[in-house]
Design a protein around this motif. Structure first.
Motif, PDB file in Angstrom:
ATOM      1  N   ILE A  26       0.823  -1.204   0.000  1.00  0.00           N
ATOM      2  CA  ILE A  26       0.000   0.000   0.000  1.00  0.00           C
ATOM      3  C   ILE A  26       0.860   1.259   0.000  1.00  0.00           C
ATOM      4  CG2 ILE A  26      -1.527   1.384   1.470  1.00  0.00           C
ATOM      5  CD1 ILE A  26      -3.044  -1.139   2.132  1.00  0.00           C
ATOM      6  N   TYR A  79      -1.671   3.282  -2.737  1.00  0.00           N
ATOM      7  CA  TYR A  79      -3.081   2.886  -2.769  1.00  0.00           C
ATOM      8  C   TYR A  79      -3.864   3.639  -1.693  1.00  0.00           C
ATOM      9  CZ  TYR A  79      -7.170  -0.223  -2.809  1.00  0.00           C
ATOM     10  OH  TYR A  79      -8.439  -0.734  -2.882  1.00  0.00           O
ATOM     11  N   ASN A 129      -3.437  -3.125  10.111  1.00  0.00           N
ATOM     12  CA  ASN A 129      -4.502  -3.641   9.257  1.00  0.00           C
ATOM     13  C   ASN A 129      -5.112  -4.870   9.911  1.00  0.00           C
ATOM     14  OD1 ASN A 129      -2.921  -6.054   8.270  1.00  0.00           O
ATOM     15  ND2 ASN A 129      -1.668  -4.431   7.342  1.00  0.00           N
ATOM     16  N   GLU A 154      -5.985   4.569   1.323  1.00  0.00           N
ATOM     17  CA  GLU A 154      -6.263   3.892   2.584  1.00  0.00           C
ATOM     18  C   GLU A 154      -6.974   4.842   3.534  1.00  0.00           C
ATOM     19  OE1 GLU A 154      -2.741   2.914   4.824  1.00  0.00           O
ATOM     20  OE2 GLU A 154      -1.566   4.412   3.761  1.00  0.00           O
TER      21      GLU A 154
END
Length: 343
Positions: A79, A84, A96, A86
């Motif tokens: 990520i 990406y 996570n 989040e």
């Protein structure tokens, strides 16, 4: 179900920000419950003579958590590398759900070193109530919302990941509640009347949980997946029990419909279960692989198209393709007799 703080008509399909309930909010809690129901501490009621030492269970839990830790770290690296999108306030900057699963797994195995599995329900109640007290009366809820300095700071490691770290307490309580539920479900049953009694018990439990959820949401604190508070634990259990009631009704209906009056209500063993569907067996066999593929494909879809702007036809096509791919992969693994669990 409703997402109280989600925006737009499609908000009911998304996750809530702080308080509220939605289908996606149930996913993480449902995953914890489903894992707890089939753990060794729950299934021992069906096989009481075969149980390893607590220390061996702790070592096994630690080993089985290694893949989860690796997946959590791999997701974090991926990520941060590709940029990406989040949602930081869901679990934190670095945390996570894979990391939450590993913590819950190891912590619960450690607690079972001193706690008899039959006390799981009581421990879940005590822990969740104590955690709720800390949230309301000791400023823990404010810490989760606004950080240690009240300005939503993410400077320190704990502040940066406070949602993921603190919510582990609620998920641990949820896991123990799931173990207690599993111990009820896994009791040996031979006659139709036994399953009818189970259905009645599950209906009563579901009704009680619903009332408790309404009281807690109105008088204590609303359901919050972000905090994994007491109302969230009760709500997750309610949804799971409601689903179990529906599944059991369907299964009993199929059994009775296919027995042509030959199904014994009592007095004679009925030990032939319904044949498990192939796809269900495949998913059960490689559950973590299924979960991982779902996460990866979700990311690929989000990166390759504007999902919010997609028409209904395109959305249905994407979803059908999405489900077809992940189901096909685990089905191929199943018919090839491949199990990805290596610990």
């Amino acid at each position: 179900m409703e997402t109280h703080d989600a925006l737009g008509h499609e908000g009911r399909f998304g996750k809530t920000e702080v308080y509220g309930t939605g289908l996606m909010d149930h996913g993480v809690g449902g995953f914890i419950i489903s894992h707890a129901i089939v753990c060794s501490e729950a299934t021992e009621v069906a096989r009481p003579a075969k149980r390893g030492s607590p220390c061996a269970s702790l070592v096994k839990a630690a080993k089985s958590s290694i893949p989860l830790l690796m997946l959590g770290l791999a997701r974090l690296i991926a990520i941060k590398t590709i940029g990406y999108h989040e949602h930081v306030t869901e679990y934190g900057v670095h945390w996570n759900f894979f990391l939450t699963l590993s913590v819950v797994k190891i912590a619960c195995a450690g607690i079972f070193l001193i706690l008899p599995p039959k006390m799981s329900g009581i421990f879940a109640l005590v822990l969740s109530v104590l955690y709720q007290y800390l949230l309301i009366n000791c400023g823990l809820a404010d810490f989760l919302k606004y950080g240690s300095d009240g300005t939503d700071s993410r400077e320190t490691l704990i502040d940066a990941n406070r949602e993921g770290l603190v919510s582990c307490i609620g998920y641990i309580a949820l896991y123990f509640a799931g173990v207690q539920l599993g111990r009820i479900l896994m009791k040996p049953r031979q006659y139709l009347r036994d399953f009818v009694v189970l259905l009645i018990q599950l209906n009563i439990v579901t009704a009680v949980l619903y009332v408790c959820m309404q009281v807690l949401s109105g008088e204590v604190e609303a359901v919050s997946r972000k905090m994994a508070n007491l109302a969230f634990v009760v709500w997750t259990l309610f949804v799971c029990c409601l689903m179990l009631v529906e599944f059991l009704i369907v299964e009993l209906t199929i059994i009775c419909a296919t027995s042509y009056g030959q199904l014994p209500y009592s007095g004679t063993d009925y030990t032939q279960p319904i044949r498990e569907p192939c796809l269900l067996s495949a998913i059960n066999r490689n559950g973590l692989l299924f979960f991982l593929l779902a996460n990866i494909l979700t990311g690929l879809v989000n990166m390759s198209m504007d999902t919010l702007a997609a028409s209904s036809g395109v959305a249905y096509l994407v979803l059908i393709t999405y489900m077809l791919v992940i189901c096909l992969v685990v089905w191929i693994f199943h018919i090839k007799n491949i199990t990805t669990k290596v610990w």
